[in-house]
Design a protein around this motif. Structure first.
Motif, mmCIF file in Angstrom:
data_model
loop_
_atom_site.group_PDB
_atom_site.id
_atom_site.type_symbol
_atom_site.label_atom_id
_atom_site.label_comp_id
_atom_site.label_asym_id
_atom_site.label_seq_id
_atom_site.Cartn_x
_atom_site.Cartn_y
_atom_site.Cartn_z
ATOM 1 N N GLN A 169 0.844 -1.116 -0.015
ATOM 2 C CA GLN A 169 -0.298 -0.349 -0.127
ATOM 3 C C GLN A 169 0.834 1.113 -0.166
ATOM 4 O O GLN A 169 1.858 1.221 0.517
ATOM 5 C CB GLN A 169 -0.986 -0.005 1.032
ATOM 6 N N GLN A 170 0.117 2.236 -0.105
ATOM 7 C CA GLN A 170 1.240 3.639 -0.631
ATOM 8 C C GLN A 170 0.375 4.739 0.246
ATOM 9 O O GLN A 170 -0.797 5.251 -0.401
ATOM 10 C CB GLN A 170 1.310 3.543 -2.026
ATOM 11 N N LEU A 171 1.010 5.180 1.275
ATOM 12 C CA LEU A 171 0.178 6.242 2.049
ATOM 13 C C LEU A 171 0.980 7.060 1.804
ATOM 14 O O LEU A 171 1.617 7.105 2.432
ATOM 15 C CB LEU A 171 0.237 5.364 3.701
ATOM 16 N N GLY A 172 -0.304 9.054 1.581
ATOM 17 C CA GLY A 172 0.034 9.576 1.525
ATOM 18 C C GLY A 172 1.248 10.060 0.537
ATOM 19 O O GLY A 172 1.369 10.885 0.708
ATOM 20 N N GLY A 173 1.094 8.992 -0.635
ATOM 21 C CA GLY A 173 2.005 9.708 -1.634
ATOM 22 C C GLY A 173 3.003 9.716 -1.465
ATOM 23 O O GLY A 173 3.453 10.174 -1.520
ATOM 24 N N VAL A 174 3.347 8.032 -1.103
ATOM 25 C CA VAL A 174 4.656 7.439 -0.912
ATOM 26 C C VAL A 174 5.580 7.704 -1.644
ATOM 27 O O VAL A 174 7.071 8.363 -1.678
ATOM 28 C CB VAL A 174 4.645 6.334 0.268
ATOM 29 N N LYS A 175 5.419 7.354 -2.622
ATOM 30 C CA LYS A 175 6.208 7.236 -3.873
ATOM 31 C C LYS A 175 6.406 8.716 -4.437
ATOM 32 O O LYS A 175 7.075 8.521 -5.115
ATOM 33 C CB LYS A 175 5.090 6.256 -5.412
ATOM 34 N N LYS A 176 5.661 9.620 -4.622
ATOM 35 C CA LYS A 176 6.086 10.694 -4.492
ATOM 36 C C LYS A 176 6.601 11.860 -4.025
ATOM 37 O O LYS A 176 8.225 12.052 -4.424
ATOM 38 C CB LYS A 176 4.093 12.192 -4.851
ATOM 39 N N ASP A 219 10.158 10.345 -5.728
ATOM 40 C CA ASP A 219 9.643 11.127 -6.698
ATOM 41 C C ASP A 219 11.311 12.254 -6.908
ATOM 42 O O ASP A 219 11.996 12.595 -7.458
ATOM 43 C CB ASP A 219 8.924 11.029 -7.430
ATOM 44 N N PHE A 220 9.702 13.605 -5.647
ATOM 45 C CA PHE A 220 11.191 14.588 -4.413
ATOM 46 C C PHE A 220 12.150 14.428 -4.477
ATOM 47 O O PHE A 220 12.822 15.373 -4.896
ATOM 48 C CB PHE A 220 9.424 14.954 -3.973
ATOM 49 N N LYS A 280 14.409 14.339 -7.369
ATOM 50 C CA LYS A 280 14.301 15.312 -8.508
ATOM 51 C C LYS A 280 14.822 16.455 -7.401
ATOM 52 O O LYS A 280 16.260 17.086 -8.513
ATOM 53 C CB LYS A 280 12.885 15.696 -9.205
ATOM 54 N N SER A 281 14.671 16.635 -6.091
ATOM 55 C CA SER A 281 15.873 17.454 -5.457
ATOM 56 C C SER A 281 17.227 17.898 -5.810
ATOM 57 O O SER A 281 18.284 18.364 -5.433
ATOM 58 C CB SER A 281 14.816 18.125 -4.694
ATOM 59 N N THR A 282 17.604 16.468 -5.848
ATOM 60 C CA THR A 282 18.917 15.714 -5.488
ATOM 61 C C THR A 282 19.631 16.099 -6.770
ATOM 62 O O THR A 282 20.385 16.811 -6.694
ATOM 63 C CB THR A 282 19.557 14.324 -5.520
ATOM 64 N N TRP A 283 19.284 16.087 -8.367
ATOM 65 C CA TRP A 283 19.421 16.120 -9.678
ATOM 66 C C TRP A 283 19.563 17.839 -9.411
ATOM 67 O O TRP A 283 20.326 18.330 -10.057
ATOM 68 C CB TRP A 283 19.052 15.680 -10.476
ATOM 69 N N ALA A 284 18.539 18.577 -8.944
ATOM 70 C CA ALA A 284 18.170 20.150 -9.130
ATOM 71 C C ALA A 284 19.346 20.893 -8.363
ATOM 72 O O ALA A 284 19.931 21.094 -8.913
ATOM 73 C CB ALA A 284 16.961 20.440 -8.510
ATOM 74 N N LEU A 285 19.425 20.040 -7.553
ATOM 75 C CA LEU A 285 20.713 21.166 -6.089
ATOM 76 C C LEU A 285 21.844 20.346 -6.515
ATOM 77 O O LEU A 285 23.384 21.383 -6.746
ATOM 78 C CB LEU A 285 20.700 20.376 -4.861
ATOM 79 N N ALA A 286 22.329 19.306 -7.214
ATOM 80 C CA ALA A 286 23.124 18.893 -7.786
ATOM 81 C C ALA A 286 23.395 20.110 -9.128
ATOM 82 O O ALA A 286 24.715 20.561 -8.936
ATOM 83 C CB ALA A 286 23.864 17.487 -8.526
ATOM 84 N N THR A 287 22.838 20.161 -9.733
ATOM 85 C CA THR A 287 22.908 20.951 -11.218
ATOM 86 C C THR A 287 23.329 22.382 -10.925
ATOM 87 O O THR A 287 24.170 23.316 -10.806
ATOM 88 C CB THR A 287 21.553 21.132 -11.748
ATOM 89 N N LEU A 288 22.181 22.851 -9.626
ATOM 90 C CA LEU A 288 22.431 24.137 -8.700
ATOM 91 C C LEU A 288 23.911 24.368 -8.366
ATOM 92 O O LEU A 288 24.318 25.702 -8.450
ATOM 93 C CB LEU A 288 21.357 24.560 -8.525
#
Length: 114
Positions: free
Chosen positions: A42-49, A52-53, A56-64
């Motif tokens: 089960q995925q409670l509270g959008g754990v998959k998101k 993903d967040f 994406k934040s890892t890649w964004a911070l590394a690029t920045l």
């Protein structure tokens, strides 16, 4: 405050945030999402998101971080005219008078060595 100092402060902040985001993740796919019950079917509270967040934040911070490092290099190049050390200035020549040198540092001439 110089442009380079501003870039330096931003680089430290982004690097700290990047370390925090990476430490929150679990290399085996658990991480923050497993603490919310995402380990099962089960995925409670959008754990998959959440995962993903974090990705994406890892890649964004590394690029920045990379962009800030490159921009700070350009900011350093703009301040080449302000050399603070004479050792860094190749055109600066400093001579020390012979009377200020210690006696063993002054080379002897042929007449003095005999």
């Amino acid at each position: 405050m110089s442009t380079f100092s501003i870039f330096l402060i931003l680089i430290v902040i982004v690097a700290f945030l990047l370390v925090v985001v990476i430490m929150v993740q679990n290399p085996k796919g658990g991480g923050l999402s497993s603490s919310f019950g995402g380990g099962g079917g089960q995925q409670l509270g959008g754990v998959k998101k959440t995962t993903d967040f974090l990705d994406k934040s890892t890649w964004a911070l590394a690029t920045l971080l990379l962009a800030l490092i490159l921009a700070s290099n350009i900011a350093i190049g703009g301040s080449e005219a302000e050399l603070e050390s004479k050792a860094l200035d190749p055109e600066s020549t400093t001579t020390v008078p012979a009377e200020d040198l210690p006696a063993e540092a002054i080379p002897l001439t042929d007449e003095e060595s005999n």
